[in-house]
Design a protein around this motif. Structure first.
Motif, PDB file in Angstrom:
ATOM      1  N   ALA A 168       0.839  -1.198   0.000  1.00  0.00           N
ATOM      2  CA  ALA A 168       0.000   0.000   0.000  1.00  0.00           C
ATOM      3  C   ALA A 168       0.874   1.248   0.000  1.00  0.00           C
ATOM      4  N   GLY A 169       2.182   1.055   0.071  1.00  0.00           N
ATOM      5  CA  GLY A 169       3.080   2.194   0.095  1.00  0.00           C
ATOM      6  C   GLY A 169       2.950   2.977   1.384  1.00  0.00           C
ATOM      7  N   THR A 170       2.720   2.260   2.471  1.00  0.00           N
ATOM      8  CA  THR A 170       2.631   2.939   3.759  1.00  0.00           C
ATOM      9  C   THR A 170       3.302   2.051   4.793  1.00  0.00           C
ATOM     10  N   ASN A 171       2.944   2.192   6.048  1.00  0.00           N
ATOM     11  CA  ASN A 171       3.572   1.361   7.055  1.00  0.00           C
ATOM     12  C   ASN A 171       2.538   0.818   8.037  1.00  0.00           C
ATOM     13  N   LYS A 172       2.987  -0.079   8.871  1.00  0.00           N
ATOM     14  CA  LYS A 172       2.023  -0.788   9.717  1.00  0.00           C
ATOM     15  C   LYS A 172       1.269   0.129  10.666  1.00  0.00           C
ATOM     16  N   ASN A 173       1.898   1.202  11.047  1.00  0.00           N
ATOM     17  CA  ASN A 173       1.198   2.152  11.908  1.00  0.00           C
ATOM     18  C   ASN A 173      -0.169   2.508  11.373  1.00  0.00           C
ATOM     19  N   ALA A 174      -0.179   2.898  10.124  1.00  0.00           N
ATOM     20  CA  ALA A 174      -1.418   3.349   9.513  1.00  0.00           C
ATOM     21  C   ALA A 174      -2.467   2.257   9.555  1.00  0.00           C
ATOM     22  N   ILE A 175      -2.007   1.016   9.477  1.00  0.00           N
ATOM     23  CA  ILE A 175      -2.952  -0.098   9.509  1.00  0.00           C
ATOM     24  C   ILE A 175      -3.481  -0.318  10.917  1.00  0.00           C
ATOM     25  N   TYR A 176      -2.553  -0.396  11.852  1.00  0.00           N
ATOM     26  CA  TYR A 176      -2.982  -0.699  13.221  1.00  0.00           C
ATOM     27  C   TYR A 176      -3.786   0.434  13.834  1.00  0.00           C
ATOM     28  N   ARG A 177      -3.695   1.616  13.260  1.00  0.00           N
ATOM     29  CA  ARG A 177      -4.558   2.681  13.753  1.00  0.00           C
ATOM     30  C   ARG A 177      -6.008   2.404  13.366  1.00  0.00           C
ATOM     31  N   ARG A 178      -6.199   1.592  12.332  1.00  0.00           N
ATOM     32  CA  ARG A 178      -7.560   1.361  11.833  1.00  0.00           C
ATOM     33  C   ARG A 178      -8.157   0.020  12.204  1.00  0.00           C
ATOM     34  N   TRP A 179      -7.319  -0.996  12.220  1.00  0.00           N
ATOM     35  CA  TRP A 179      -7.823  -2.335  12.567  1.00  0.00           C
ATOM     36  C   TRP A 179      -6.968  -2.903  13.685  1.00  0.00           C
ATOM     37  N   PRO A 180      -7.613  -3.544  14.638  1.00  0.00           N
ATOM     38  CA  PRO A 180      -6.874  -3.970  15.830  1.00  0.00           C
ATOM     39  C   PRO A 180      -5.935  -5.141  15.589  1.00  0.00           C
ATOM     40  N   HIS A 181      -6.231  -5.968  14.599  1.00  0.00           N
ATOM     41  CA  HIS A 181      -5.331  -7.097  14.331  1.00  0.00           C
ATOM     42  C   HIS A 181      -5.530  -7.604  12.917  1.00  0.00           C
ATOM     43  N   ARG A 182      -4.691  -8.513  12.562  1.00  0.00           N
ATOM     44  CA  ARG A 182      -4.661  -9.024  11.207  1.00  0.00           C
ATOM     45  C   ARG A 182      -6.014  -9.561  10.760  1.00  0.00           C
ATOM     46  N   ALA A 183      -6.659 -10.299  11.656  1.00  0.00           N
ATOM     47  CA  ALA A 183      -7.922 -10.919  11.269  1.00  0.00           C
ATOM     48  C   ALA A 183      -8.942  -9.862  10.854  1.00  0.00           C
ATOM     49  N   ALA A 184      -8.998  -8.784  11.615  1.00  0.00           N
ATOM     50  CA  ALA A 184      -9.963  -7.733  11.303  1.00  0.00           C
ATOM     51  C   ALA A 184      -9.684  -7.136   9.927  1.00  0.00           C
ATOM     52  N   LEU A 185      -8.420  -6.915   9.645  1.00  0.00           N
ATOM     53  CA  LEU A 185      -8.070  -6.391   8.331  1.00  0.00           C
ATOM     54  C   LEU A 185      -8.459  -7.385   7.242  1.00  0.00           C
ATOM     55  N   GLY A 186      -8.168  -8.655   7.493  1.00  0.00           N
ATOM     56  CA  GLY A 186      -8.492  -9.681   6.508  1.00  0.00           C
ATOM     57  C   GLY A 186      -9.971  -9.676   6.171  1.00  0.00           C
ATOM     58  N   ILE A 187     -10.776  -9.617   7.191  1.00  0.00           N
ATOM     59  CA  ILE A 187     -12.213  -9.636   6.969  1.00  0.00           C
ATOM     60  C   ILE A 187     -12.665  -8.383   6.237  1.00  0.00           C
ATOM     61  N   ALA A 188     -12.122  -7.256   6.654  1.00  0.00           N
ATOM     62  CA  ALA A 188     -12.496  -6.002   6.001  1.00  0.00           C
ATOM     63  C   ALA A 188     -12.082  -6.023   4.529  1.00  0.00           C
ATOM     64  N   ALA A 189     -10.922  -6.585   4.271  1.00  0.00           N
ATOM     65  CA  ALA A 189     -10.425  -6.591   2.892  1.00  0.00           C
ATOM     66  C   ALA A 189     -11.230  -7.560   2.030  1.00  0.00           C
ATOM     67  N   TYR A 190     -11.739  -8.582   2.673  1.00  0.00           N
ATOM     68  CA  TYR A 190     -12.443  -9.606   1.907  1.00  0.00           C
ATOM     69  C   TYR A 190     -13.609  -9.023   1.123  1.00  0.00           C
ATOM     70  N   ARG A 191     -14.301  -8.093   1.725  1.00  0.00           N
ATOM     71  CA  ARG A 191     -15.468  -7.526   1.043  1.00  0.00           C
ATOM     72  C   ARG A 191     -15.071  -6.788  -0.229  1.00  0.00           C
ATOM     73  N   HIS A 192     -13.832  -6.402  -0.320  1.00  0.00           N
ATOM     74  CA  HIS A 192     -13.371  -5.721  -1.525  1.00  0.00           C
ATOM     75  C   HIS A 192     -13.202  -6.661  -2.699  1.00  0.00           C
ATOM     76  N   LEU A 193     -13.212  -7.946  -2.390  1.00  0.00           N
ATOM     77  CA  LEU A 193     -12.969  -8.908  -3.460  1.00  0.00           C
ATOM     78  C   LEU A 193     -14.210  -9.156  -4.289  1.00  0.00           C
ATOM     79  N   SER A 194     -15.344  -9.100  -3.654  1.00  0.00           N
ATOM     80  CA  SER A 194     -16.553  -9.268  -4.454  1.00  0.00           C
ATOM     81  C   SER A 194     -17.767  -8.721  -3.773  1.00  0.00           C
ATOM     82  N   ASP A 195     -18.426  -7.887  -4.492  1.00  0.00           N
ATOM     83  CA  ASP A 195     -19.746  -7.474  -4.067  1.00  0.00           C
ATOM     84  C   ASP A 195     -20.739  -7.982  -5.095  1.00  0.00           C
TER      85      ASP A 195
END
Lengths: 193, 193
Positions: free
Chosen positions: A39-66
């Motif tokens: 994403a051209g950024t760093n983990k800080n920016a991620i952890y400020r938004r999602w508490p852990h990997r699983a949460a990010l994974g789930i959030a990202a999943y919806r981007h794969l198909s609507d």
DNA sequence: CCCTATAGGGTACGCGACGTACCTTACGAG
DNA sequence: CTCGTAAGGTACGTCGCGTACCCTATAGGG
């Protein structure tokens, strides 16, 4: 250096990167460092938004198909049901489905994550589609009215799901789908004999 | 220092230690270092026997229960079926079942491990019990002979399994079991009306 | 128009856990 | 008695998560 992304824009970039990682490496291969790098950024920016990997994974999943397909309405209950199962089977056995399974496995311990997943994977919509299908069939006289019951309507998908869990996976053969419909679903909704 | 354990004896000690760890911390909490420490040995001895953590986990799991209950035969199909489901529900929702779920989640990616698990968790035995139950019921006239079919016989357990997968878990309420039997299984095997 | 709070960027690190490498030491079979 | 095999001890390499710090751009208010 020029422009620094913020808020919404950055968030979308992260989700996009995470989705790509999911697509390429599955959930277990999606690492926070690589998402950040991509994403051209760093983990800080991620952890400020999602508490852990699983949460990010789930959030990202919806981007794969609507992609929401229209419900099948072929005129007979049997082919409607088969069509639904076949679509589900395709989805689940696609790379796409592999990701979903990875996420499910990761969330299996954590009820909170599981509900999150159910919401985003459109399971409820699917259930309603089956119920509607049954009601149409009942109106045509193809099924007993008593069969338009939530538990009955969800049975075929439940069986398919369990079949996936039993086998190692990739894909359930079409015969199994046919068997689910002919040996269980149809006898169940129209009564034997 | 006195006696150094070897072969069989050491192997049992390791499995015992692993099983204890499983019981106390679940699969995700079972670490190789702690198993080794608890068994009073070191990781070498473990890795000489099992290729990775998952394999040890599965092997240790069988040490937790070899309890094989007799099949219920209460005289009516309905109560036989309910009894089977209730037993399964208890097993799955016990701490014991939590471990099994952890293992399943870990093995979900790997078909090889999955078959290993099926063998050790007695799923096949269970399926045969259901089939036998159905045949007895058919002999009594409680079920159609056509219903003594593998797919039909395994349907209730499949539905229970899927129910676990959907919810966060700990335990499926008894109403659900009753519903599976009364809304799906019985109508399916005896024909409606 | 500047100034400051806020959020992003860079980087390094602690930590836990898996799996491996290597050497030393007991055991037991011949 | 000797020697190969397996166990014990220990230290690492590696990865990946999550955190801590400190620097820097940028938005938005005074």
């Amino acid at each position: 250096m020029g422009t620094r992304r913020r808020g919404e824009e950055l968030e979308r970039a992260i989700l996009h990167a995470a989705a790509e990682e999911l697509r390429e490496s599955g959930y277990s291969g999606m690492t926070m460092d690589r998402v950040a790098a991509r994403a051209g950024t760093n983990k800080n920016a991620i952890y400020r938004r999602w508490p852990h990997r699983a949460a990010l994974g789930i959030a990202a999943y919806r981007h794969l198909s609507d992609a929401t397909m229209p419900n099948p309405d072929t005129g007979t209950l049997r082919s409607d049901a088969l069509e639904m199962l076949r679509r589900a089977n395709e989805t689940w056995s696609s790379p796409h489905g592999a990701i979903l399974r990875g996420l499910l496995a990761a969330a299996a311990d954590d009820p909170e994550l599981l509900t999150l997943m159910r919401e985003r994977s459109g399971a409820d919509t699917m259930d309603r589609a089956w119920l509607a299908m049954l009601e149409r069939a009942a109106a045509r006289g193809e099924a007993l009215a008593a069969a338009a019951h939530h538990r009955v309507a969800t049975t075929p998908m439940m069986l398919l799901r369990a079949e996936y869990a039993m086998r190692g996976i990739p894909s359930v053969p079409d015969e199994v789908l046919v068997e689910i419909v002919d040996e269980v679903f149809l006898p169940l909704v129209r009564g034997r004999g």
